[in-house]
Enzyme design. Sequence first.
Site, PDB file in Angstrom:
ATOM      1  N   ASN A  29       0.845  -1.213   0.000  1.00 58.31           N
ATOM      2  CA  ASN A  29       0.000   0.000   0.000  1.00 58.31           C
ATOM      3  C   ASN A  29       0.872   1.252   0.000  1.00 58.31           C
ATOM      4  OD1 ASN A  29      -3.043  -0.473   0.120  1.00 58.31           O
ATOM      5  ND2 ASN A  29      -2.269  -1.994   1.583  1.00 58.31           N
ATOM      6  N   MET A  60       0.603  -2.581  12.179  1.00 57.85           N
ATOM      7  CA  MET A  60      -0.084  -3.593  12.981  1.00 57.85           C
ATOM      8  C   MET A  60      -0.124  -3.288  14.480  1.00 57.85           C
ATOM      9  SD  MET A  60      -1.044  -5.438  10.565  1.00 57.85           S
ATOM     10  CE  MET A  60      -1.691  -6.918  11.328  1.00 57.85           C
ATOM     11  N   ARG A  61      -0.239  -2.008  14.824  1.00 62.42           N
ATOM     12  CA  ARG A  61      -0.364  -1.651  16.242  1.00 62.42           C
ATOM     13  C   ARG A  61      -1.608  -0.796  16.406  1.00 62.42           C
ATOM     14  NH1 ARG A  61       3.741  -3.589  19.223  1.00 62.42           N
ATOM     15  NH2 ARG A  61       3.011  -2.155  20.809  1.00 62.42           N
ATOM     16  N   ASN A 110      -6.590   5.046   7.794  1.00 66.22           N
ATOM     17  CA  ASN A 110      -6.138   3.654   7.794  1.00 66.22           C
ATOM     18  C   ASN A 110      -6.826   2.900   6.658  1.00 66.22           C
ATOM     19  OD1 ASN A 110      -4.992   1.186   8.836  1.00 66.22           O
ATOM     20  ND2 ASN A 110      -6.991   0.707   9.736  1.00 66.22           N
ATOM     21  N   HIS A 115      -8.241  -0.929   5.612  1.00 65.76           N
ATOM     22  CA  HIS A 115      -8.591  -2.215   6.226  1.00 65.76           C
ATOM     23  C   HIS A 115      -9.172  -3.145   5.158  1.00 65.76           C
ATOM     24  CE1 HIS A 115      -9.604  -4.959   9.449  1.00 65.76           C
ATOM     25  NE2 HIS A 115     -10.763  -5.151   8.845  1.00 65.76           N
ATOM     26  N   GLU A 166      -7.397  -2.262  -2.505  1.00 64.51           N
ATOM     27  CA  GLU A 166      -6.742  -1.391  -1.511  1.00 64.51           C
ATOM     28  C   GLU A 166      -5.841  -0.394  -2.229  1.00 64.51           C
ATOM     29  OE1 GLU A 166      -4.922  -3.278   1.921  1.00 64.51           O
ATOM     30  OE2 GLU A 166      -6.100  -5.076   1.610  1.00 64.51           O
TER      31      GLU A 166
HETATM   32  C1  GRF Z   1      -3.194  -4.840   3.938  1.00 65.17           C
HETATM   33  O1  GRF Z   1      -4.078  -5.873   3.604  1.00 65.17           O
HETATM   34  C2  GRF Z   1      -3.854  -3.850   4.848  1.00 65.17           C
HETATM   35  O2  GRF Z   1      -5.200  -3.622   4.542  1.00 65.17           O
HETATM   36  C3  GRF Z   1      -3.741  -4.547   6.177  1.00 65.17           C
HETATM   37  O3  GRF Z   1      -2.452  -5.111   6.163  1.00 65.17           O
HETATM   38  C4  GRF Z   1      -2.067  -5.365   4.820  1.00 65.17           C
HETATM   39  C5  GRF Z   1      -0.784  -4.616   4.583  1.00 65.17           C
HETATM   40  O4  GRF Z   1      -0.225  -4.892   3.332  1.00 65.17           O
HETATM   41  N1  GRF Z   1      -4.013  -3.639   7.250  1.00 65.17           N
HETATM   42  P1  GRF Z   1       0.997  -4.028   2.785  1.00 65.17           P
HETATM   43  O5  GRF Z   1       2.056  -3.991   3.864  1.00 65.17           O
HETATM   44  O6  GRF Z   1       0.471  -2.658   2.454  1.00 65.17           O
HETATM   45  O7  GRF Z   1       1.459  -4.760   1.573  1.00 65.17           O
END
Ligand code: GRF
Length: 200
Positions: free
Chosen positions: A14, A90-91, A107, A109, A174
């Site tokens: 992302n 991831m926090r 964010n 999701h 995403e």
């Molecule tokens: C994505 O699926 C995001 O929505 C989730 O964690 C993943 C992260 O992927 N929260 P990346 O690190 O952006 O490839």
Amino acid sequence: MLNLGVLISGRGSNLQAIIDACEGGKIPAKVVVVISNDPAAGGLERAKKHNIPTAVFEPNNFKDKNTYELEIVKELKKHDVGLVCLAGYMRIVGPVLLEHYRGRMINIHPSLLPSFSGLHAQKQALDHGVTVTGATVHFVDDGCDTGPIIVQSAVPVKENDTEETLSERILQQEHHIYPIAIEFIAKDKLVIEGRKVKLK
Ligand code: GRF
């Protein structure tokens, strides 16, 4: 030009979509710093390839969450960040980050919120048997994946999907909607009214 600070924990696909949209001139924004809580996050290398400054703060090296987040806030301020983008961070965001960036932190999701918040959203969707899931970009508030929704994209669940195949299909969306949400904000087109995000 809106200065973006991107917070990551992992591979950073992302982050890459955001960088590409900025560098391609699609959105009037620039990634000015990438911050990770994990020194092994692949996204750090992506940032370096684009000459974007990086910083790593490992929560265990701080006496508590507030002190950890204060360091992140300092780094964001140092780079004059106007919008914080959580991208696979991831926090759970605590009060210090929120206090400084409420309404200026978003964010992504991998589900159609409010369904399947929290971890393993794609597996939750498969286990529940839904036929449609998706991706959501939302403002960050005190809850976990509960803030006002900016953009969503629906993704079909196919009969023989695995967590991997479904995650991959969602991920493409995403990458599509995260830059769109940032563009709205960079062009100052959004207003938050309670739970609703409206176009000005
Ligand atoms: C994505 O699926 C995001 O929505 C989730 O964690 C993943 C992260 O992927 N929260 P990346 O690190 O952006 O490839």
